[in-house]
Scaffold this motif. Structure first.
Motif: not given
Ligand SMILES: [Cu+2]
Length: 674
Positions: A37-66
């Protein structure tokens, strides 16, 4: 979209890939592996995070967060720091969330990564590069800075002809969550090195990736000198195709796009900025440039007094920027990433290729590839390399770098005196009640994070929220009754017991709970970390286990929401004011967001509590944070900004106690309230 507003869509999916030549499930971001992710100082950064990891994929929290590692995340952005236990719920499978905040942080090298589960180790991470402000408005000043903030396009502090990032991560052939699950099993000293259902250490990585490419040791430990870019030993027959997987999958054919290396092409005589990012789960790295001395110019996005070296140390979570001048005879040269402190861990390799007549860009260097330091030192030249301790990387005194400092910081020196001193002693307790092996700070191991329990909103509604849950001092007196393992006994309104720094007496026996240090706004905090107790197994009621293990090791500690001054570091025991205070550097100490605490040693850090929010201080080794090696600074909450109007929706329906027990193991996840 207005100038200065930048939107990235991160569509997170799972696919099969073979970045190390070995096929496994990996996490992709909009189809890419670990993109920047490359931005300039002073930018407003928008991150549109879409979780398409299957619910069946093993995970310790069942969700993601950046998490935006190294960014200050002040004001409303304090809610968006990405530690899902603190700010917002994780983004559940099948849902999305848009982060939006202004990046006022200085130009430099940062990284982004998942901070909810283990997906960071599966590829949910990448470089985060902040460039100088772009031409024209909007360019926002740092908080408190003069209005005459750079009005137009700003050149960087250094001039160079090219800019490359070397994104480094150690790589495992098991998914990270599958390794973390094993850390949640009962400890059995006889079974720690095999996969027998007991507690099982993650062990050494199988490869080190450079920009998502590397060589798995069973294919070829290192590329063959003078050979072609595809290592001869990395043939299809060498791949392990797990039972039940299809032979049509690409790694089982001759067409294996993942099996390659990274090449950095330079033109003779030109100067390049190389951004070294250690995004590893575990490994401390020394990055060596064959035949070249590089000049270190920045550490954790802070310009430093230039230092020349052939090798550069970068620990997990740290970033080092260097300048390399292509002033050697035109040829191919190795860039090697050598692991330290992990005997037997593999190295990673890239090629520095001179674009010049007579240099074949499709062959490896003519010299043998340097091997990991623990096997054979770099072509007998290891003694000549300079491994740089972070305290040598002091901030640059160049007046042009003033804008990289805190807005109110006129000089390189930190505030003269602390108003609060926090001691943190590291230890590795084993809890006899449930067989769990943890890392603890001040004898308190933080619990595995439940699916979602944002503390910020609870505290904002009720500033006494944590105080009400605090463990009574009477339970902390360690009168010989055994370790304080209060999980599940703290009543239905509690997620887990809360330990406040400053309780008297401090917990004598190891405990599990939220470890909170409250900071008043404006406090000058001295944070003294001692790493000398880890092999004593203090609190372990089974000394025969402790007697056979030595857990003392280095830890890269990262502080969210802040940079800190590194006033001193030492080895060979705990910090001792009588012996060490006079030697602390209060004139121009290193200014970092991640520092190595040496095995058996100490570090003396200072920072200013000028950023309302909750800020974790944790080891950046992912298995260690999972084992509890963190605490939270709860800072000036009364001045906390309002939460964002939209927050991720989270479905708690699956989280019944029996479901959690089945998912996370009999040894006990710390359960959220139900
Ligand atoms: Cu650690």
């Amino acid at each position: 979209m207005a100038l200065g507003e930048v939107t990235f869509t991160l569509n997170i999916t799972v696919a099969y890939g073979a970045p190390s030549c070995f096929a496994r499930q990996i996490v992709l971001t909009s189809g890419y592996f670990e993109p920047a992710i490359i931005i300039n100082q002073g930018d407003t950064l928008r991150i549109n995070l879409i979780n398409n990891i299957p619910a069946s994929f093993p995970t310790v929290s069942d969700g993601i967060s950046i998490h935006y590692h190294g960014l200050r995340m002040s004001g409303p952005a304090a809610w968006l720091d990405g530690v899902s236990y603190i700010g917002l719920c994780p983004v559940a499978p099948g849902s999305s969330y848009q982060y939006e905040f202004k990046v006022n942080d200085p130009p430099g090298t940062y990284l982004w990564h998942d901070h909810a589960a283990g997906f960071k180790g599966d590829g949910l991470e990448g470089p985060l590069i902040v460039l100088p402000p772009r031409a024209g408005p909007p360019v926002m000043p740092l908080p408190g800075a003069a209005p005459a903030w750079p009005p137009a396009a700003q050149p960087d502090l250094w001039s160079y002809d090219g800019d490359h990032t070397l994104f480094l991560n150690d790589w495992y052939h098991a998914t990270t969550s599958s390794m973390l699950f094993r850390l949640n099993q009962p400890f059995d000293a006889a079974k720690v090195t095999n996969d027998s259902g007991a507690w099982n250490w993650v062990g050494n990585p199988q490869a080190v990736l450079i920009n998502g490419a590397g060589f798995y040791g069973d294919c070829a430990l290192y590329p063959v000198a003078g050979g072609g870019p595809t290592p001869p030993a990395c043939a299809p027959s060498a791949f392990t195709v797990a039972a039940g997987r299809s032979a049509q999958q690409p790694w089982a054919s001759n067409n294996n796009p993942g099996c390659t290396h990274t090449q950095v092409t330079v033109e003779p005589g030109k100067k390049y900025r190389l951004r070294l990012v250690n995004a590893g789960l575990l490994v401390y790295m020394s990055v060596c440039f064959e035949g070249h001395n590089v000049t270190i110019i920045a550490a954790d996005a802070v310009p430093v007094a230039p230092v020349s070296s052939q090798c550069v140390d970068v620990n997990s979570g740290q970033r080092i920027d260097v300048l390399l001048t292509a002033d050697q005879p035109a040829a191919n040269y190795w860039i090697s990433v050598v692991p330290q402190y992990r005997t037997g861990a593999p190295a990673g390799y890239a090629v520095l290729n001179y674009a010049a007549a007579g240099v074949n860009a499709s062959t490896f260097p003519a010299t043998p590839a340097p091997q990991p330091v623990n096997i054979t030192p770099w072509t007998n030249d290891m003694a000549a390399k300079v491994v740089l301790a972070p305290e040598l990387l002091v901030p640059s005194a160049d007046p042009k770098v003033a804008r990289y400092r805190r807005p109110d910081q006129a000089s390189l020196a930190p505030p003269a005196a602390a108003s609060k001193v926090v001691y943190v002693n590291l230890s590795q307790p084993l809890f006899s009640e449930n067989g769990q092996l943890r890392w603890a700070l001040g004898n308190v191991a933080m619990p595995r994070t439940p699916p979602c329990q944002p503390l910020l909103s609870s505290l904002r509604k009720d500033p006494k929220y944590l105080t009400k849950q605090a463990v009574p001092a009477s339970q902390l007196n360690g009168t010989g009754v055994g370790p304080n393992v209060l999980v599940g006994t703290a009543g239905p309104s509690r997620t887990s017991p809360v330990y406040y720094e400053g309780l008297s007496p401090v917990p004598v026996y190891p405990s599990v709970g939220l470890h909170i240090v409250e900071l008043a706004g404006g406090a000058v905090v001295d944070l003294i970390v001692n790493n000398n107790a880890a092999n004593s197994f203090n609190g372990d009621l089974r000394p025969t286990v402790g007697a056979t293990r030595t857990a003392q090791e280095q830890h890269p500690f990262h502080l969210h929401g802040h940079r800190f001054w590194v006033l001193g570091r030492g080895s060979g025991g705990n910090y001792n004011a009588t012996a060490h205070a006079a030697g602390l550097n209060t004139a121009n100490p290193a200014y970092r967001d991640t520092v190595t605490i040496a095995a058996g040693g100490w570090a003396y850090l200072r920072f200013v509590a000028d950023n309302p929010g909750i800020w974790p201080f944790h080891c950046h080794i992912l298995p260690h944070i999972f084992m509890g090696q963190q605490l939270y600074f709860v800072e000036d909450i009364k001045n906390l900004a309002k939460p964002p109007s939209k927050t991720p929706k989270y479905n708690f329906a699956p989280y019944t106690k029996s479901w959690l027990r089945a998912k996370y193991g009999m040894s006990g996840w710390e359960l959220p309230p139900l």
